[in-house]
Design an enzyme around this catalytic site. Structure first.
Site, PDB file in Angstrom:
ATOM      1  N   LYS A  59       0.728  -0.947  -0.091  1.00  0.00           N
ATOM      2  CA  LYS A  59       0.126   0.222   0.002  1.00  0.00           C
ATOM      3  C   LYS A  59       0.919   1.583  -0.194  1.00  0.00           C
ATOM      4  CE  LYS A  59      -3.542  -2.093   1.962  1.00  0.00           C
ATOM      5  NZ  LYS A  59      -4.455  -2.672   2.824  1.00  0.00           N
ATOM      6  N   HIS A 167      17.614  12.687  12.858  1.00  0.00           N
ATOM      7  CA  HIS A 167      16.544  11.850  12.508  1.00  0.00           C
ATOM      8  C   HIS A 167      15.559  13.356  13.727  1.00  0.00           C
ATOM      9  CE1 HIS A 167      12.921  10.144  14.506  1.00  0.00           C
ATOM     10  NE2 HIS A 167      13.171   9.319  13.843  1.00  0.00           N
ATOM     11  N   GLU A 237      17.394   0.690   9.857  1.00  0.00           N
ATOM     12  CA  GLU A 237      18.419   1.999  11.277  1.00  0.00           C
ATOM     13  C   GLU A 237      18.861   1.342  12.728  1.00  0.00           C
ATOM     14  OE1 GLU A 237      15.269   5.887  11.736  1.00  0.00           O
ATOM     15  OE2 GLU A 237      15.553   4.755  13.179  1.00  0.00           O
TER      16      GLU A 237
END
Ligand code: UDP
Length: 288
Positions: A59, A167, A237
């Site tokens: 998706k 981040h 990550e």
């Protein structure tokens, strides 16, 4: 360089509110910390190609249109950019008119019933792409998360040998608050007493050889974890953060380059260049 007119460098720091250099003297790129005229004058003559990988599995293909349209407006404008779109749904990749020198190639990949699996496989697929296709066809590479959008300029100031992004959610926190992998059994383990920054896995960049080494190492560490039946807390990550701890990036992109649409803007964020868009996890992920 060709002869151009630009402002003389100052002897003081244009951005006294933030660090513009790491402890190992890698620049941290902030608005007003660079002169784009000078940077473009250096890189334009090098005739470089920037490969850009984007994974849009299941998706997540719905995010491609906004990402690519905004990239055409803001990302490496004036440079040759080759997008590599990894997807299991090639027919759903939007058809766009790309700027001059910009190309898009669809890489058919398998779908997955586990979102964690997609994140675990990206390193391996980037490693293969570099080895099999890019080494003679590109100079730099960026890997970008698809559920994101460009809102402002992102250009050659971001190029470097090995590039990581700070981040947004962890910027300014102490290292023991970072969500590194804390179990010593994982190859991604980082003890509470170590760590420089928390790097976002949504952006990885650099010269091909450096990113090849990074992806190969992380892929091997991910394989070892898999053999030991352990999955790092934030999958690739976590492994990326481990890699950057011992292989310091040569350029750090400030959180301007990886903001989050959900996050308010503190004063030190003068511009949001790239940001993660809001998403409904229950709706888009194949598993909870
Ligand atoms: N991804 C994908 N399909 C999925 C899950 C993830 O294509 O079903 C890719 C996509 O490129 C996404 C990236 O993996 O941007 C990171 O996953 P996600 O955004 O779910 O992680 P988060 O940043 O939310 O932790």
């Amino acid at each position: 360089m060709t002869k151009i007119t630009y402002t003389q460098p100052q002897v003081n720091n244009n951005r006294p509110d933030v660090a513009t250099m790491s402890q190992w003297l890698a620049p941290i790129v902030w608005e007003n910390s660079f002169d784009l005229t000078v940077i473009d004058n250096i890189y334009k003559q090098k005739n470089i190609t920037v490969a850009t990988t984007v994974f849009a599995v299941g998706k997540y293909v719905r995010f491609l249109k906004d990402l690519l349209e905004s990239a055409e407006q803001h990302f490496m404008v004036g440079y040759r950019v080759h997008y590599y779109i990894f997807t299991d749904l090639p027919h759903e990749v939007p058809v766009l008119t790309l700027g001059e020198g910009r190309r898009l190639k669809i890489m058919k990949t398998a779908g997955s019933s586990r979102w964690q699996e997609i994140s675990l496989r990206r390193m391996e697929m980037i490693e293969k792409l570099i080895e099999e296709e890019l080494l003679n066809n590109a100079d730099y590479i960026f890997s970008l998360d698809v559920d994101s959008k460009f809102y402002g300029h992102w250009g050659a100031e971001s190029l470097g040998d090995l590039v990581g992004v700070l981040h947004a959610w962890f910027f300014g926190l102490s290292r023991d608050q970072f969500t590194y992998e804390r179990r010593p059994e994982s190859q991604a383990y980082i003890p509470f007493s170590e760590g420089d920054y928390y790097y976002g896995g949504a952006v990885i960049g650099g010269r091909l050889a450096n990113v090849l080494k990074l992806t190969k190492t992380c892929r091997m560490q991910l394989d070892l974890d898999r053999a030991n039946k352990i999955e790092a807390v934030w999958q690739e990550e976590s492994h990326l953060n481990k890699y950057f701890l011992y292989n310091k990036p040569t350029k750090l992109l400030s959180p301007e380059y990886l903001w989050d649409d959900k996050k308010g803007k503190p004063d030190f964020i003068k511009i949001v260049r790239f940001s993660q868009v809001l998403k409904n996890y229950a709706e888009i992920r194949p598993n909870p």
